[in-house]
Design a protein around this motif. Structure first.
Motif, PDB file in Angstrom:
ATOM      1  N   ALA A   1     108.670  57.719  34.202  1.00 54.41           N
ATOM      2  CA  ALA A   1     107.329  57.619  33.624  1.00 54.41           C
ATOM      3  C   ALA A   1     106.416  58.680  34.221  1.00 54.41           C
ATOM      4  O   ALA A   1     105.568  59.267  33.528  1.00 54.41           O
ATOM      5  CB  ALA A   1     106.761  56.222  33.853  1.00 54.41           C
ATOM      6  N   GLY A   2     106.589  58.958  35.505  1.00 55.10           N
ATOM      7  CA  GLY A   2     105.751  59.970  36.150  1.00 55.10           C
ATOM      8  C   GLY A   2     105.999  61.355  35.592  1.00 55.10           C
ATOM      9  O   GLY A   2     105.056  62.135  35.402  1.00 55.10           O
ATOM     10  N   GLU A   3     107.264  61.684  35.323  1.00 58.20           N
ATOM     11  CA  GLU A   3     107.591  62.991  34.753  1.00 58.20           C
ATOM     12  C   GLU A   3     106.992  63.148  33.359  1.00 58.20           C
ATOM     13  O   GLU A   3     106.483  64.224  32.997  1.00 58.20           O
ATOM     14  CB  GLU A   3     109.106  63.172  34.685  1.00 58.20           C
ATOM     15  N   LEU A   4     107.060  62.077  32.577  1.00 55.27           N
ATOM     16  CA  LEU A   4     106.496  62.142  31.219  1.00 55.27           C
ATOM     17  C   LEU A   4     104.981  62.290  31.264  1.00 55.27           C
ATOM     18  O   LEU A   4     104.401  63.042  30.469  1.00 55.27           O
ATOM     19  CB  LEU A   4     106.888  60.886  30.430  1.00 55.27           C
ATOM     20  N   GLU A   5     104.337  61.579  32.174  1.00 56.15           N
ATOM     21  CA  GLU A   5     102.880  61.685  32.305  1.00 56.15           C
ATOM     22  C   GLU A   5     102.496  63.106  32.713  1.00 56.15           C
ATOM     23  O   GLU A   5     101.530  63.679  32.201  1.00 56.15           O
ATOM     24  CB  GLU A   5     102.366  60.682  33.343  1.00 56.15           C
ATOM     25  N   GLU A   6     103.252  63.677  33.645  1.00 54.14           N
ATOM     26  CA  GLU A   6     102.973  65.044  34.093  1.00 54.14           C
ATOM     27  C   GLU A   6     103.158  66.046  32.954  1.00 54.14           C
ATOM     28  O   GLU A   6     102.337  66.950  32.756  1.00 54.14           O
ATOM     29  CB  GLU A   6     103.894  65.394  35.259  1.00 54.14           C
ATOM     30  N   ALA A   7     104.240  65.873  32.170  1.00 54.01           N
ATOM     31  CA  ALA A   7     104.474  66.771  31.035  1.00 54.01           C
ATOM     32  C   ALA A   7     103.382  66.614  29.984  1.00 54.01           C
ATOM     33  O   ALA A   7     102.948  67.607  29.367  1.00 54.01           O
ATOM     34  CB  ALA A   7     105.844  66.493  30.431  1.00 54.01           C
ATOM     35  N   LEU A   8     102.942  65.383  29.793  1.00 54.73           N
ATOM     36  CA  LEU A   8     101.899  65.142  28.790  1.00 54.73           C
ATOM     37  C   LEU A   8     100.582  65.791  29.214  1.00 54.73           C
ATOM     38  O   LEU A   8      99.848  66.330  28.378  1.00 54.73           O
ATOM     39  CB  LEU A   8     101.705  63.640  28.578  1.00 54.73           C
ATOM     40  N   LYS A   9     100.276  65.769  30.492  1.00 52.81           N
ATOM     41  CA  LYS A   9      99.053  66.417  30.969  1.00 52.81           C
ATOM     42  C   LYS A   9      99.115  67.926  30.734  1.00 52.81           C
ATOM     43  O   LYS A   9      98.110  68.553  30.395  1.00 52.81           O
ATOM     44  CB  LYS A   9      98.858  66.125  32.460  1.00 52.81           C
ATOM     45  N   ILE A  10     100.303  68.497  30.909  1.00 52.18           N
ATOM     46  CA  ILE A  10     100.460  69.930  30.633  1.00 52.18           C
ATOM     47  C   ILE A  10     100.227  70.213  29.154  1.00 52.18           C
ATOM     48  O   ILE A  10      99.537  71.164  28.779  1.00 52.18           O
ATOM     49  CB  ILE A  10     101.872  70.404  31.052  1.00 52.18           C
ATOM     50  N   LEU A  11     100.789  69.366  28.297  1.00 55.84           N
ATOM     51  CA  LEU A  11     100.615  69.526  26.847  1.00 55.84           C
ATOM     52  C   LEU A  11      99.149  69.403  26.457  1.00 55.84           C
ATOM     53  O   LEU A  11      98.652  70.175  25.622  1.00 55.84           O
ATOM     54  CB  LEU A  11     101.459  68.489  26.099  1.00 55.84           C
ATOM     55  N   GLN A  12      98.455  68.456  27.060  1.00 55.50           N
ATOM     56  CA  GLN A  12      97.050  68.235  26.720  1.00 55.50           C
ATOM     57  C   GLN A  12      96.151  69.361  27.222  1.00 55.50           C
ATOM     58  O   GLN A  12      94.976  69.427  26.855  1.00 55.50           O
ATOM     59  CB  GLN A  12      96.588  66.886  27.293  1.00 55.50           C
ATOM     60  N   ASP A  13      96.712  70.240  28.028  1.00 56.48           N
ATOM     61  CA  ASP A  13      95.965  71.398  28.502  1.00 56.48           C
ATOM     62  C   ASP A  13      96.125  72.593  27.557  1.00 56.48           C
ATOM     63  O   ASP A  13      95.490  73.629  27.726  1.00 56.48           O
ATOM     64  CB  ASP A  13      96.440  71.783  29.910  1.00 56.48           C
ATOM     65  N   PHE A  14      96.986  72.430  26.533  1.00 51.86           N
ATOM     66  CA  PHE A  14      97.210  73.502  25.557  1.00 51.86           C
ATOM     67  C   PHE A  14      96.036  73.592  24.583  1.00 51.86           C
ATOM     68  O   PHE A  14      95.171  72.721  24.529  1.00 51.86           O
ATOM     69  CB  PHE A  14      98.499  73.248  24.773  1.00 51.86           C
ATOM     70  N   ASP A  15      96.046  74.692  23.829  1.00 52.17           N
ATOM     71  CA  ASP A  15      95.069  74.863  22.743  1.00 52.17           C
ATOM     72  C   ASP A  15      95.698  74.418  21.429  1.00 52.17           C
ATOM     73  O   ASP A  15      96.892  74.641  21.205  1.00 52.17           O
ATOM     74  CB  ASP A  15      94.639  76.331  22.645  1.00 52.17           C
ATOM     75  N   PRO A  16      94.896  73.817  20.523  1.00 51.16           N
ATOM     76  CA  PRO A  16      93.477  73.491  20.666  1.00 51.16           C
ATOM     77  C   PRO A  16      93.258  72.252  21.519  1.00 51.16           C
ATOM     78  O   PRO A  16      94.170  71.439  21.689  1.00 51.16           O
ATOM     79  CB  PRO A  16      93.043  73.248  19.212  1.00 51.16           C
ATOM     80  N   ALA A  17      92.046  72.106  22.012  1.00 50.11           N
ATOM     81  CA  ALA A  17      91.713  70.947  22.837  1.00 50.11           C
ATOM     82  C   ALA A  17      91.908  69.666  22.035  1.00 50.11           C
ATOM     83  O   ALA A  17      91.569  69.597  20.852  1.00 50.11           O
ATOM     84  CB  ALA A  17      90.263  71.053  23.308  1.00 50.11           C
ATOM     85  N   GLY A  18      92.472  68.670  22.692  1.00 54.84           N
ATOM     86  CA  GLY A  18      92.711  67.383  22.035  1.00 54.84           C
ATOM     87  C   GLY A  18      94.146  67.184  21.619  1.00 54.84           C
ATOM     88  O   GLY A  18      94.555  66.082  21.254  1.00 54.84           O
ATOM     89  N   ILE A  19      94.955  68.260  21.659  1.00 58.00           N
ATOM     90  CA  ILE A  19      96.348  68.146  21.244  1.00 58.00           C
ATOM     91  C   ILE A  19      97.099  67.262  22.238  1.00 58.00           C
ATOM     92  O   ILE A  19      96.860  67.316  23.447  1.00 58.00           O
ATOM     93  CB  ILE A  19      96.998  69.551  21.150  1.00 58.00           C
ATOM     94  N   GLY A  20      97.983  66.413  21.739  1.00 56.98           N
ATOM     95  CA  GLY A  20      98.770  65.546  22.605  1.00 56.98           C
ATOM     96  C   GLY A  20      98.071  64.261  23.009  1.00 56.98           C
ATOM     97  O   GLY A  20      98.630  63.468  23.786  1.00 56.98           O
ATOM     98  N   ALA A  21      96.876  64.016  22.508  1.00 55.78           N
ATOM     99  CA  ALA A  21      96.178  62.765  22.824  1.00 55.78           C
ATOM    100  C   ALA A  21      96.902  61.593  22.173  1.00 55.78           C
ATOM    101  O   ALA A  21      97.529  61.725  21.122  1.00 55.78           O
ATOM    102  CB  ALA A  21      94.734  62.832  22.337  1.00 55.78           C
ATOM    103  N   ARG A  22      96.815  60.429  22.816  1.00 55.71           N
ATOM    104  CA  ARG A  22      97.511  59.253  22.287  1.00 55.71           C
ATOM    105  C   ARG A  22      96.630  58.412  21.381  1.00 55.71           C
ATOM    106  O   ARG A  22      97.116  57.589  20.623  1.00 55.71           O
ATOM    107  CB  ARG A  22      98.049  58.415  23.456  1.00 55.71           C
TER     108      ARG A  22
END
Length: 504
Positions: A181-202
């Motif tokens: 779960a920690g690895e997925l959360e870390e990967a998701l934070k990286i994705l949410q740092d991509f452009d455009p802002a808001g991408i990867g939100a749940r």
């Protein structure tokens, strides 16, 4: 007893409405999207020498002034010639002068510089664009595999509605990656740092909060400024009141003035609830390019303007050479022979056809304008904030009543035509939805109900998915009092399976 059959002939008068040739042409052009209209205009230009595009320079049309004389014509032949001559004179008398001939300039309100770029779809999908950003980060192979799987799990609007537990199971089963779960959360934070802002939100709430925080990171807003604090407080602590548009409660709770509320509303409207839509095609491949017929602009203050996309439609006018032939008849009516009059009758037929085509193109333009104006008047809130839940119940009859046009005309305008907005490109049919009347008599948009239902199902515990009865209770708590059978109907229309098939 012998029976006798009697045949009777009766005559009755019946009024039947038939479309004229000009009306049929108008209907045909109205149904066409822009690209097909361009092809039709080019075909008409090739077919009709009296219809020209661009400037007024044309080659002079040579006419043969000699008349054929036939010796030994009998009485019938001579009478036929005289009748034909009378028909020519009668037809030529009805010709209109050249100052009545219309012209159509499609270059009005045209922006050719933008036209080439206004297409639905992109040679690179938004999934590919996100994967390009993966390559720009320093990641391990394991992180890259997890991140690419997260990107492939995004919905069309750029949100991640799968829970991380399900993604963890899928990675283990299909890719042999036992991600914590920690690895997925870390990967998701990286994705949410991509452009455009808001991408990867749940969720929509997380999507908007990510965009607000990005404004601080980019230096657009001050982190200790009141604007940032108020917007973030509204989205974080008063999101339910915000979604229900209970601004009076928010204003009281935060002690805001009317001017401050207007400012906050304007800033929140700038946020994009569908970040994936701003990156073009979402299917990972470009099936077709669709050119929008309408270009709708929404200013930061909520002002909405629109224009028709005229694409490569040329300026249309009647050929000057044909105009000169008509003028020649008025100046030399008595001295013209039969062959010249027949040539002029041919010219009249072509001129009439050119006039009709130009008028039909003009009528199409007018009909599209008044229809789009009526749609914007009704769905103004959606064009301002891009939230699908803000689409009001609207059917073809509503637009017909506002424009004074027939319902069939509105249907033709709405068919296979697209509008480019700040929030993406949508077919005109997207803006139409039926209404649902609750037991209390409140009228709600079925589209808004479906959006809420999809969100509820997306947030449910996949190990214990909600039944239709349970969904109906949750929807009622959210302000959508619909029956279980209505839940089942909308769930099926959304392509979502029953609870037991949603269990993971």
């Amino acid at each position: 007893m012998a029976q006798e059959q009697v045949q009777l002939q009766t005559q009755k008068q019946q009024q039947v409405q038939r479309l004229s040739q000009q009306q049929m042409l108008q209907v045909k052009l109205l149904e066409m999207p822009l690209t097909e209209l361009e092809e039709s205009v080019n075909a008409e230009l090739d077919d009709n020498p009296a219809l020209e595009s661009g400037g007024e320079e044309t080659d002079d049309m040579d006419t043969d002034g000699s008349a054929e004389q036939t010796e030994g014509d009998d009485f019938d032949t001579q009478q036929e010639r005289e009748e034909r001559q009378d028909a020519l004179d009668s037809a030529l008398e009805r010709m209109r002068s050249d100052d009545e001939l219309p012209a159509y300039d499609s270059r009005q309100q045209r922006n050719n510089a933008d036209y080439e770029e206004i297409v639905y779809g992109d040679t690179v999908s938004f999934i590919d664009k996100l994967n390009e950003q993966v390559g720009e980060r320093e990641l391990t192979d394991r992180q890259r595999d997890i991140l690419e799987y997260l990107i492939g799990s995004l919905d069309n609007d750029g949100l991640l509605r799968k829970d991380l537990g399900s993604i963890s199971d899928e990675l283990a089963i299909y890719h042999g990656i036992d991600a914590t779960a920690g690895e997925l959360e870390e990967a998701l934070k990286i994705l949410q740092d991509f452009d455009p802002a808001g991408i990867g939100a749940r969720t929509l709430q997380e999507c908007l909060l990510l965009q607000v925080d990005r404004k601080v990171e980019n230096g657009e807003w001050a982190g200790d400024g009141k604007l940032y604090r108020c917007v973030r407080t509204i989205l974080a602590d008063y999101f339910d009141a915000f979604t229900k548009k209970h601004w009076d409660k928010i204003q009281t709770a935060l002690s805001l003035s009317d001017h401050q509320v207007e400012t906050l509303q304007r800033e929140i409207r700038r946020l994009n609830p569908k970040p994936g839509a701003s990156m073009g095609e979402t299917q990972g491949r470009n099936l077709q390019q669709i050119t929008p017929d309408f270009i709708i602009d929404t200013e930061d203050d909520g002002t909405i303007t629109f224009s028709l996309n005229h694409g490569n439609l040329p300026e249309l006018h009647v050929s000057p050479a044909f105009n000169e032939m008509l003028a020649a008849y008025r100046d030399n009516k008595a001295g013209m022979n039969r062959q010249e009059k027949e040539a002029l009758l041919y010219a009249k037929e072509k001129v009439d056809k050119a006039q009709g085509f130009i008028e039909a193109v003009k009528q199409r333009r007018h009909t599209l304008q008044v229809t789009m104006k009526a749609i914007i008047d009704i769905q103004r809130r959606f064009f301002q904030d891009g939230d699908e839940a803000d689409l009001k119940p609207m059917i073809l009859k509503d637009i017909a009543d506002r424009t004074g046009l027939d319902i069939s005309t509105i249907s033709r305008v709405s068919n296979i035509k697209y509008a480019q907005t700040r929030w993406g490109i949508f077919p005109l049919r997207f803006f139409f939805s039926d209404s649902y009347t609750t037991e209390d008599g409140e009228e709600m948009s079925t589209r808004k109900i479906k959006v809420a239902l999809k969100e509820v199902i997306g947030q449910e515990d996949k190990r214990r998915p909600l039944s239709d009865d349970a969904l109906a209770k949750v929807m009622k708590e959210k302000g959508f009092p619909i029956a279980r059978r209505t839940v089942a109907k909308y769930r099926e229309q959304l392509g979502l399976p029953v609870a037991r098939l949603r269990k993971e």
